[in-house]
Design a protein around this motif. Structure first.
Motif, short mmCIF file in Angstrom:
data_model
loop_
_atom_site.label_atom_id
_atom_site.label_comp_id
_atom_site.label_asym_id
_atom_site.label_seq_id
_atom_site.Cartn_x
_atom_site.Cartn_y
_atom_site.Cartn_z
N MET A 29 0.85 -1.19 0.00
CA MET A 29 0.00 0.00 0.00
C MET A 29 0.89 1.24 0.00
O MET A 29 1.81 1.36 0.80
CB MET A 29 -0.90 0.00 1.24
N ASP A 30 0.61 2.16 -0.93
CA ASP A 30 1.41 3.37 -0.99
C ASP A 30 0.92 4.39 0.03
O ASP A 30 -0.13 4.24 0.64
CB ASP A 30 1.41 3.97 -2.40
N ILE A 31 1.70 5.42 0.21
CA ILE A 31 1.42 6.42 1.24
C ILE A 31 0.12 7.16 0.95
O ILE A 31 -0.65 7.45 1.88
CB ILE A 31 2.60 7.41 1.37
N LYS A 32 -0.15 7.48 -0.32
CA LYS A 32 -1.38 8.20 -0.66
C LYS A 32 -2.62 7.39 -0.24
O LYS A 32 -3.57 7.94 0.32
CB LYS A 32 -1.44 8.50 -2.16
N THR A 33 -2.59 6.10 -0.50
CA THR A 33 -3.72 5.24 -0.12
C THR A 33 -3.83 5.15 1.40
O THR A 33 -4.94 5.18 1.94
CB THR A 33 -3.54 3.84 -0.72
N ALA A 34 -2.71 5.07 2.08
CA ALA A 34 -2.73 5.00 3.54
C ALA A 34 -3.30 6.29 4.13
O ALA A 34 -4.09 6.25 5.09
CB ALA A 34 -1.33 4.74 4.08
N ILE A 35 -2.94 7.44 3.57
CA ILE A 35 -3.45 8.71 4.07
C ILE A 35 -4.94 8.85 3.79
O ILE A 35 -5.71 9.29 4.65
CB ILE A 35 -2.65 9.89 3.47
N LEU A 36 -5.37 8.44 2.60
CA LEU A 36 -6.80 8.47 2.27
C LEU A 36 -7.59 7.55 3.20
O LEU A 36 -8.64 7.93 3.74
CB LEU A 36 -7.01 8.05 0.81
N THR A 37 -7.07 6.35 3.43
CA THR A 37 -7.71 5.41 4.34
C THR A 37 -7.76 5.97 5.75
O THR A 37 -8.78 5.85 6.45
CB THR A 37 -6.98 4.06 4.32
N ALA A 38 -6.67 6.59 6.19
CA ALA A 38 -6.64 7.19 7.54
C ALA A 38 -7.67 8.30 7.66
O ALA A 38 -8.32 8.43 8.70
CB ALA A 38 -5.24 7.72 7.84
N GLY A 39 -7.84 9.09 6.62
CA GLY A 39 -8.85 10.15 6.63
C GLY A 39 -10.26 9.61 6.75
O GLY A 39 -11.08 10.12 7.52
N ILE A 40 -10.54 8.56 6.00
CA ILE A 40 -11.88 7.95 6.05
C ILE A 40 -12.13 7.31 7.41
O ILE A 40 -13.20 7.46 8.00
CB ILE A 40 -12.05 6.94 4.90
N ILE A 41 -11.13 6.60 7.92
CA ILE A 41 -11.27 5.98 9.25
C ILE A 41 -11.44 7.05 10.33
O ILE A 41 -12.25 6.91 11.24
CB ILE A 41 -10.07 5.06 9.56
N THR A 42 -10.69 8.13 10.21
CA THR A 42 -10.79 9.23 11.18
C THR A 42 -12.20 9.79 11.22
O THR A 42 -12.79 9.93 12.29
CB THR A 42 -9.78 10.35 10.85
N LEU A 43 -12.75 10.10 10.05
CA LEU A 43 -14.10 10.65 10.01
C LEU A 43 -15.13 9.65 10.52
O LEU A 43 -16.02 10.00 11.30
CB LEU A 43 -14.46 11.08 8.59
N GLY A 44 -15.02 8.41 10.07
CA GLY A 44 -15.98 7.39 10.47
C GLY A 44 -15.98 7.11 11.97
O GLY A 44 -17.03 7.05 12.60
N THR A 45 -14.78 6.97 12.52
CA THR A 45 -14.70 6.65 13.95
C THR A 45 -15.01 7.87 14.82
O THR A 45 -15.55 7.73 15.91
CB THR A 45 -13.33 6.07 14.33
N TYR A 46 -14.68 9.07 14.34
CA TYR A 46 -14.98 10.27 15.13
C TYR A 46 -16.49 10.51 15.20
O TYR A 46 -17.03 10.75 16.27
CB TYR A 46 -14.27 11.50 14.55
N LEU A 47 -17.14 10.45 14.04
CA LEU A 47 -18.57 10.74 14.00
C LEU A 47 -19.40 9.68 14.73
O LEU A 47 -20.35 10.00 15.42
CB LEU A 47 -19.04 10.89 12.56
N SER A 48 -19.05 8.42 14.54
CA SER A 48 -19.87 7.38 15.16
C SER A 48 -19.31 6.92 16.51
O SER A 48 -20.05 6.80 17.48
CB SER A 48 -20.01 6.18 14.23
N GLY A 49 -18.02 6.69 16.59
CA GLY A 49 -17.44 6.15 17.81
C GLY A 49 -17.27 7.18 18.91
O GLY A 49 -17.62 6.94 20.06
#
Length: 150
Positions: A29-49
């Motif tokens: 996994m390249d860094i761009k994909t990791a950063i995009l995934t981290a952004g999505i996880i951040t939003l998802g876990t912040y809003l719901s968790g």
């Protein structure tokens, strides 16, 4: 709004390095994909968790919910991106590290969310009434002092 932005940035800075390192170790996994995934996880876990589960049900429930959300998003993102298929042990290891970080993050989040009280009509009315009462008591005390000096 600013407090939520700061909390989101802090959470992102917790998640992004984990995904960046684990993504490199357990897949290509390249860094761009990791950063995009981290952004999505951040939003998802912040809003719901964080804003729902943590505030209503407590830390243990929030950590369990965030573990499920993190695992699902990381697994799906590794399948969507071309050539970045990560092994399931890698996903679980990344999730475990993120949940460990979340365990330390939750007290910080709760402290900063409760730092500034919400402004409501009730708060404004109470503050106004309190201010008027202080002004009245000050003027009464001032009159009493003048009379006692005479």
């Amino acid at each position: 709004m600013k407090k939520h932005f700061n909390l989101l940035i802090t959470k992102f800075l917790l998640i992004a390095p984990v995904l960046g390192f684990i993504g490199q170790i357990f897949s290509n996994m390249d860094i761009k994909t990791a950063i995009l995934t981290a952004g999505i996880i951040t939003l998802g876990t912040y809003l719901s968790g964080d804003l729902v589960l943590l505030l209503q049900y407590g830390t243990k429930t929030a950590l369990a919910g965030e573990a499920v959300i993190t695992t699902a998003i990381y697994w799906k993102m590794s399948n969507i991106t071309e050539g970045a298929i990560i092994s399931f042990p890698g996903i679980l290891f990344a999730t475990a590290l993120i949940v460990l970080g979340e365990w330390y993050y939750h007290p910080y989040l709760l402290k900063n969310l409760s730092k500034r009280p919400r402004i409501t009509a009730k708060n404004i009315t109470a503050a106004s009434t309190k201010s008027k009462n202080k002004t009245k008591s000050k003027s009464k005390n001032h009159k009493k002092r003048k009379q006692s000096h005479k």
